[in-house]
Design an enzyme around this catalytic site. Structure first.
Site, PDB file in Angstrom:
ATOM      1  CG  HIS A 129      -1.930   0.958   1.377  1.00 30.63           C
ATOM      2  ND1 HIS A 129      -1.694   2.263   1.725  1.00 30.63           N
ATOM      3  CD2 HIS A 129      -3.265   0.847   1.187  1.00 30.63           C
ATOM      4  CE1 HIS A 129      -2.852   2.915   1.754  1.00 30.63           C
ATOM      5  NE2 HIS A 129      -3.815   2.091   1.431  1.00 30.63           N
ATOM      6  CG  ASP A 177       0.294  -2.579   6.340  1.00 27.72           C
ATOM      7  OD1 ASP A 177      -0.717  -2.726   7.047  1.00 27.72           O
ATOM      8  OD2 ASP A 177       0.289  -1.936   5.269  1.00 27.72           O
ATOM      9  CD  GLN A 183      -7.078  -4.547   3.964  1.00 25.65           C
ATOM     10  OE1 GLN A 183      -8.029  -5.288   4.242  1.00 25.65           O
ATOM     11  NE2 GLN A 183      -7.256  -3.293   3.606  1.00 25.65           N
ATOM     12  CE  LYS A 193      -7.491  -0.379   6.112  1.00 25.32           C
ATOM     13  NZ  LYS A 193      -8.250   0.099   4.948  1.00 25.32           N
ATOM     14  CB  CYS A 247      -3.617   3.204  -1.672  1.00 22.27           C
ATOM     15  SG  CYS A 247      -4.818   4.484  -1.349  1.00 22.27           S
TER      16      CYS A 247
HETATM   17  N1  PLP Z   1      -1.891  -0.828   4.555  1.00 19.48           N
HETATM   18  C1  PLP Z   1      -2.844  -1.594   3.995  1.00 19.48           C
HETATM   19  C2  PLP Z   1      -2.505  -2.984   3.555  1.00 19.48           C
HETATM   20  C3  PLP Z   1      -4.119  -1.073   3.817  1.00 19.48           C
HETATM   21  O1  PLP Z   1      -5.061  -1.812   3.252  1.00 19.48           O
HETATM   22  C4  PLP Z   1      -4.393   0.244   4.244  1.00 19.48           C
HETATM   23  C5  PLP Z   1      -5.714   0.844   4.020  1.00 19.48           C
HETATM   24  O2  PLP Z   1      -6.447   0.486   3.135  1.00 19.48           O
HETATM   25  C6  PLP Z   1      -3.378   0.973   4.843  1.00 19.48           C
HETATM   26  C7  PLP Z   1      -2.136   0.410   4.977  1.00 19.48           C
HETATM   27  C8  PLP Z   1      -3.601   2.376   5.332  1.00 19.48           C
HETATM   28  O3  PLP Z   1      -4.513   2.360   6.373  1.00 19.48           O
HETATM   29  P1  PLP Z   1      -5.060   3.748   6.984  1.00 19.48           P
HETATM   30  O4  PLP Z   1      -5.543   4.550   5.820  1.00 19.48           O
HETATM   31  O5  PLP Z   1      -6.161   3.305   7.891  1.00 19.48           O
HETATM   32  O6  PLP Z   1      -3.932   4.398   7.695  1.00 19.48           O
END
Ligand code: PLP
Length: 401
Positions: free
Chosen positions: A118, A195, A198, A221, A359
């Site tokens: 991401h 991270d 998900q 999430k 993203c």
């Molecule tokens: N990393 C992953 C794999 C994600 O799916 C997301 C959000 O969709 C993020 C990071 C970023 O999360 P946030 O926007 O809640 O900070």
């Protein structure tokens, strides 16, 4: 069992049709239990934390710190001190980039990420690399959307200081072998950030078993509000971290001559925190525990397999992300149609899906596509919703000609 009754929004209509919410990877819906707990905080014990001797402040502090313990237990951390409240996944990664990596990495050192990350696990490292002269190394994936482990291993050298990797790809659903990655990292004396944005809502994530140095996720999430997240830091790493922000609560003693800092985790929670968010996150964890994360996982796996089979049977559809080990995310394109058009038409049928690059633009470049249509399930989704989605998708294809 019908879990939808726990989620007031799932009773609503969109464009005159019952809402079908297949955009859970973007954000999950919130159960009444979580909404009520936030309401209860504002109605009955709204107060600042760690500051007052009065009854309300003590109650707020107890619930706030109680949430920290709930999260500690939920992710298997050794101590609640290893749990830092953040704004979300993005915030957590940025904290580690500024607070840990900036002091621990030198010019020429390397950080490894993968093609499927991401943007929030790419851009903070690019900013850091520019600042200190470190180098970002990209570990490649195969067309199924899996890491190529032999190539990953070959990229590690004595320059590698950090491996920062998504547990589950938000676009492909791939579940990365984080335990193996940590083992390889340890043999090479590098640290690992996971991270877990998900993974945390979908299956058991245990930091003691994974043995990572850092792990981040977002509350929104996992059925909690937006603006709250968690950064897990293994206790050993704290002495290598400088404060991220200065202000109230992160200090022990302040004078114009010298300031001393509070102990972790408060050292990294400057200012009045998102108290209602923490209350909501604690309730979300209670809610998940009541159902059971393994049950959630099984329900979602069932939905994933059911939907994958149905989608694959539609002509001209291509699914992106066919990893052996996959979470409940399906990205697809239909030959000749823009995903945006598919998403817009499905919205007319009351179905919320996500379209675009999610993203993950470098991943889109890898597949040489501008974007995909993506459906992503939570345990409250149902097979009859998938049936309706498939019918609507077929109608949309006919309408688009
Ligand atoms: N990393 C992953 C794999 C994600 O799916 C997301 C959000 O969709 C993020 C990071 C970023 O999360 P946030 O926007 O809640 O900070």
């Amino acid at each position: 069992m019908d879990f939808q009754k726990d989620f007031p929004i799932l009773k609503s209509n969109v464009n005159g049709k019952p809402l079908i919410y297949f955009d859970n990877a973007a954000t999950s819906q919130k159960p009444k239990y979580v909404i009520n707990s936030i309401n209860n905080y504002y109605q009955n014990y709204n107060s600042n934390v760690h500051r007052g001797v009065h009854e309300l402040s003590q109650k707020a502090t107890n619930v706030y710190e109680g949430s920290r313990v709930k999260i500690q237990n939920f992710i298997g951390a050794k101590s609640s001190k290893e749990i830092i409240f953040t704004k979300g996944t993005t915030d957590g990664i940025n904290i580690i980039a500024s607070s840990w990596a900036e002091t621990q990495l030198n010019q020429g050192d390397e950080i490894i990420i993968t093609t499927m990350e991401h943007h929030s696990n790419i851009v903070p490292w690019q900013i850091l690399c520019e600042k200190i002269g470190a180098k970002l190394i990209i570990s490649p994936i195969n067309k199924k959307g899996e890491m190529i482990m032999s190539e990953f291993k070959s990229l590690i050298s004595n320059k590698t200081k950090l491996i920062s990797i998504s547990h589950v790809s938000n676009t492909l659903g791939t579940i990365n072998p984080v335990k193996d990655i940590v083992e390889i990292a340890k043999e090479n004396n590098c640290k690992v950030l996971i991270d877990a944005a998900q993974s945390i809502p979908h299956f058991k994530v245990d930091v003691s078993k994974i043995d990572c140095d850092f792990l981040v996720f977002s509350g929104h999430k996992i059925f909690a509000p937006t603006g709250i997240g968690v950064l897990y830091v293994k206790n050993d790493r704290f002495q290598e971290m400088k404060p991220y922000q200065g202000g109230g609560d992160m200090i022990k003693d302040v004078s114009f001559e010298k300031t001393t800092y509070n102990d972790p985790p408060h050292k990294f929670e400057a200012g009045t925190p998102n108290i209602s968010g923490v209350v909501g996150l604690g309730s979300a964890i209670d809610y998940v525990n009541k159902i059971g994360i393994d049950k959630i996982s099984n329900l979602e796996n069932d939905l994933l397999h059911y939907a994958t089979e149905k989608i694959e049977s539609i002509n001209k559809i291509k699914i992106f992300g066919n990893a052996e080990n996959k979470a409940s995310v399906i990205s697809f394109n239909i030959n000749g149609f823009h995903p945006f058009d598919i998403g817009t038409l499905l919205d007319q049928f009351g179905i919320a899906i996500r379209t675009g690059h999610h993203c993950t633009q470098p991943l889109m470049n890898f597949y040489n596509i501008p974007g995909t249509a993506r459906i992503s399930f939570a345990f409250y989704n149902q097979k009859k919703e998938i049936d309706y989605f498939i019918d609507s998708l077929k109608k949309a294809i006919l309408m688009l000609g």
